[in-house]
Design a protein around this motif. Structure first.
Motif, PDB file in Angstrom:
ATOM      1  N   SER A 101     -25.377  -8.577 -52.113  1.00 24.09           N
ATOM      2  CA  SER A 101     -25.299  -7.779 -50.897  1.00 24.09           C
ATOM      3  C   SER A 101     -26.206  -8.379 -49.841  1.00 24.09           C
ATOM      4  N   SER A 102     -26.148  -7.763 -48.650  1.00 24.38           N
ATOM      5  CA  SER A 102     -27.172  -8.043 -47.656  1.00 24.38           C
ATOM      6  C   SER A 102     -28.451  -7.360 -48.136  1.00 24.38           C
ATOM      7  N   THR A 103     -29.427  -7.255 -47.318  1.00 26.75           N
ATOM      8  CA  THR A 103     -30.737  -6.767 -47.763  1.00 26.75           C
ATOM      9  C   THR A 103     -30.718  -5.337 -48.262  1.00 26.75           C
ATOM     10  N   THR A 104     -29.795  -4.498 -47.734  1.00 30.72           N
ATOM     11  CA  THR A 104     -29.859  -3.069 -48.059  1.00 30.72           C
ATOM     12  C   THR A 104     -28.632  -2.543 -48.796  1.00 30.72           C
ATOM     13  N   ASP A 105     -27.590  -3.355 -48.950  1.00 31.87           N
ATOM     14  CA  ASP A 105     -26.352  -2.862 -49.537  1.00 31.87           C
ATOM     15  C   ASP A 105     -26.384  -2.913 -51.061  1.00 31.87           C
ATOM     16  N   ARG A 146     -20.878 -17.678 -52.090  1.00 29.29           N
ATOM     17  CA  ARG A 146     -21.933 -18.583 -51.616  1.00 29.29           C
ATOM     18  C   ARG A 146     -22.976 -17.875 -50.748  1.00 29.29           C
ATOM     19  N   TRP A 147     -22.553 -16.770 -50.101  1.00 31.52           N
ATOM     20  CA  TRP A 147     -23.474 -16.085 -49.192  1.00 31.52           C
ATOM     21  C   TRP A 147     -24.687 -15.578 -49.965  1.00 31.52           C
ATOM     22  N   GLY A 148     -25.892 -15.931 -49.489  1.00 31.48           N
ATOM     23  CA  GLY A 148     -27.127 -15.397 -50.054  1.00 31.48           C
ATOM     24  C   GLY A 148     -27.571 -16.029 -51.361  1.00 31.48           C
ATOM     25  N   MET A 149     -26.868 -17.072 -51.842  1.00 36.02           N
ATOM     26  CA  MET A 149     -27.204 -17.630 -53.153  1.00 36.02           C
ATOM     27  C   MET A 149     -28.357 -18.623 -53.120  1.00 36.02           C
ATOM     28  N   LYS A 150     -28.699 -19.128 -51.957  1.00 41.84           N
ATOM     29  CA  LYS A 150     -29.785 -20.117 -51.891  1.00 41.84           C
ATOM     30  C   LYS A 150     -31.059 -19.562 -52.498  1.00 41.84           C
ATOM     31  N   GLU A 151     -31.408 -18.318 -52.130  1.00 43.79           N
ATOM     32  CA  GLU A 151     -32.641 -17.717 -52.645  1.00 43.79           C
ATOM     33  C   GLU A 151     -32.532 -17.460 -54.140  1.00 43.79           C
ATOM     34  N   VAL A 152     -31.364 -17.037 -54.593  1.00 46.23           N
ATOM     35  CA  VAL A 152     -31.176 -16.795 -56.022  1.00 46.23           C
ATOM     36  C   VAL A 152     -31.327 -18.095 -56.814  1.00 46.23           C
ATOM     37  N   GLU A 153     -30.732 -19.153 -56.322  1.00 46.33           N
ATOM     38  CA  GLU A 153     -30.839 -20.440 -57.013  1.00 46.33           C
ATOM     39  C   GLU A 153     -32.287 -20.925 -57.049  1.00 46.33           C
ATOM     40  N   PRO A 176     -24.354 -21.919 -65.865  1.00 41.94           N
ATOM     41  CA  PRO A 176     -23.282 -22.688 -65.211  1.00 41.94           C
ATOM     42  C   PRO A 176     -22.715 -21.926 -64.008  1.00 41.94           C
ATOM     43  N   LEU A 177     -23.215 -22.247 -62.834  1.00 44.12           N
ATOM     44  CA  LEU A 177     -22.812 -21.547 -61.610  1.00 44.12           C
ATOM     45  C   LEU A 177     -21.520 -22.127 -61.052  1.00 44.12           C
ATOM     46  N   GLU A 178     -20.627 -21.249 -60.602  1.00 43.64           N
ATOM     47  CA  GLU A 178     -19.326 -21.661 -60.047  1.00 43.64           C
ATOM     48  C   GLU A 178     -19.131 -20.999 -58.687  1.00 43.64           C
ATOM     49  N   PRO A 179     -19.224 -21.761 -57.576  1.00 46.51           N
ATOM     50  CA  PRO A 179     -18.975 -21.169 -56.255  1.00 46.51           C
ATOM     51  C   PRO A 179     -17.564 -20.570 -56.201  1.00 46.51           C
TER      52      PRO A 179
END
Length: 536
Positions: free
Chosen positions: A338-342, A420-427, A438-441
């Protein structure tokens, strides 16, 4: 020259007031209200000018409200619900009930009667009916002041002196501070929030014999606050709630005249059969109109706009799942950040048995606001363990990573489909924590989502999917609308969906990833068994 409202007219002079029939001795409380209602004139339609005549179902409704008494002799029922298709005379009935509490047999000094609806115009429909009845009865007209602009009626003298009626709408702030002796909510199923309803119900506690009445067609989904209220009432566990439901069964033939008559008590009386049949024929010719006909004319709990998955099909896949029995089994994950609050959702699909699990996260400090906007019980779901509340006002993606690590240690995760949205921080967090998966976009457009939705729908329709009846996931499925491109491909459309669909989005990605991943071939020994060679 301005128009003169009813309050500025010359009032009728009553030289010799009539003895009103509901004041006759020996009548029960319910009988007095029935006599009052049948004294009132019909002000419009094919029966205009005649006295109101209650249908058997309407009489049963009135008796169900005013008949039962508590041990101290007060009216037992505090909430009455009447759910039926449109066109069955609810406006005239409710107008009469409001007048009965304003200036009739149920009137009390300085009473407060309110009618509520989704907007001021809808709430004003009831005011206009009440005003028309008052103007047609000289004794009522002589002792009331109708304020058309404000949609308000005051009782100046006689029974109910000092009482007021007012039409209010979804302005929830207006609902605070009220002390209704009677409140009526018209078409509650059309509202998006229960705040005004909650304010009316809590305000009614300030009266000894307060009464609330909801008259509405059914809502489209099980998760709507009217559906929750109706289902609770139909269980019959609370004697202070009286409920009357007229609706066609889920598996009915919507074009059967027997079904029409069973769901519509006024059909052929003042509900025009010719017009009803014309609408049914339109529904037969136009699949797009059929859900609306079934909801409004047969009072079925069905979306006026077709959902991606039909509620009966999804419910049929509900199952009791042995979670411990899934340990070590192959699964595919779908992650919808989600976004920050969803709402953030994670789903796991186990292709061998068809099980589907789901986890959800929501910021703890956003729960109150989220409940107000989405109209679902997020805080209850947190207490029940269906949602994990993360500290603060924004989603802490570290919680999601920790759950991914736990799942990787419990199940044999074959892949994680992610937007892909928001995954940079998760990665980055995964790298810091040493979590390797094993991540799959997974795109959210036609190319990736169309086959994922097809695979999900096929599992549901074939009854091969098993979900644990998670209410958050159920909500997401109930809200989801799919759109189709000219080539026939589908994807979920958040803009057209009624609320959150994140759980279904995550589930479709997990199922889609499993569907496009080549299956692991079984050993010949698993299919053929061992051969025994006897030595010569």
């Amino acid at each position: 020259m301005g128009l003169r409202g009813p309050g500025s007219r010359r009032k009728p002079v009553i030289d010799k007031p009539r003895r009103m029939p509901w004041n006759k001795r020996g009548l029960s409380r319910a009988e007095r209200m029935i006599v009052f209602l049948e004294f009132l004139p019909i002000t419009k339609g094919i029966l205009a000018g005649k006295k109101m005549k209650l249908l058997p179902a309407q009489r049963e409704f009135v008796e169900g409200i005013y008949g039962p008494e508590s041990e101290d002799g007060r009216r037992l029922v505090r909430l009455a619900i009447k759910s039926e298709p449109r066109g069955n005379g609810k406006t005239g009935l409710v107008a009469g009930l409001c007048l009965g509490h304003l200036l009739g047999p149920e009137a009390e000094q300085r009473g407060e009667i309110y009618s509520a609806a989704i907007d001021k115009n809808q709430a004003g429909l009831l005011y206009r009916e009440m005003e028309a009845i008052i103007l047609a009865v000289p004794e009522f007209d002589a002792r009331t002041n109708c304020q058309r602009f404000h949609k308000k009626i005051e009782v100046l003298e006689g029974d109910g002196e000092g009482s007021i009626y007012e039409a209010i709408s979804g302005d929830v702030r207006r609902g605070h501070g009220l002390a209704p002796s009677l409140w009526v909510y018209d078409e509650l199923a059309q509202t998006k929030t229960s705040e005004l309803l909650d304010n009316l119900m809590t305000g009614a506690g300030k009266r000894n014999e307060s009464l609330g009445i909801v008259i509405s067609t059914q809502a489209a989904t099980d998760q709507h606050h009217f559906s929750v209220m109706l289902d609770d009432a139909m269980r019959g566990t609370d004697p202070t709630i009286f409920c009357q439901l007229f609706a066609a069964p889920e598996d009915c033939d919507p074009f059967s005249e027997e079904v029409w008559k069973a769901a519509n008590p006024a059909l052929g009386v003042f509900l025009d059969e010719t017009e009803f049949k014309a609408q049914a024929e339109r529904a037969r010719r136009s699949p797009g109109f059929l859900p609306r006909f079934m909801n409004l004319r047969l009072n079925m709990r069905i979306e006026a706009e077709s959902r991606f998955l039909a509620a009966p099909d999804w419910r049929a896949c509900g199952a009791d799942i042995d979670f411990s029995g899934l340990e070590g089994k192959r699964c595919y994950l779908g992650l919808d950040l989600s976004s920050t609050t969803d709402l953030t959702a994670l789903a796991a699909y186990f292709p061998e048995g068809g099980e589907l699990l789901a986890w959800f996260w929501k910021p703890a400090e956003q729960l109150d606001e989220a409940e107000r906007l989405d109209h679902v019980p997020y805080k209850l779901w947190v207490r029940q363990g269906f949602i994990e509340a993360t500290p603060g006002r924004a989603i802490d993606k570290g919680f999601v990573v920790h759950r991914l690590a736990e799942i990787a240690g419990t199940y044999a995760v074959q892949g994680v489909a992610f937007d892909r949205w928001g995954m940079k921080e998760v990665e980055r967090i995964m790298a810091d924590e040493g979590v390797k998966l094993p991540l799959e976009p997974w795109g959210q457009g036609w190319q990736d989502m169309a086959p994922a939705l097809d695979a999900t729908e096929t599992l549901v329709l074939q009854g091969k999917l098993k979900h644990p009846k998670n209410p958050v996931l159920d909500m997401c499925v109930a809200n989801a609308v799919a759109v189709t491109n000219p080539a026939g491909a589908r994807k979920l459309d958040k803009s057209r969906s009624t609320a959150r669909i994140d759980g279904l989005q995550a589930a479709a990605m997990a199922i889609g990833l499993a569907a496009r991943t080549p299956g692991k071939k079984k050993s010949i020994y698993q299919t053929r068994g061992l051969l025994t060679v006897n030595a010569a």
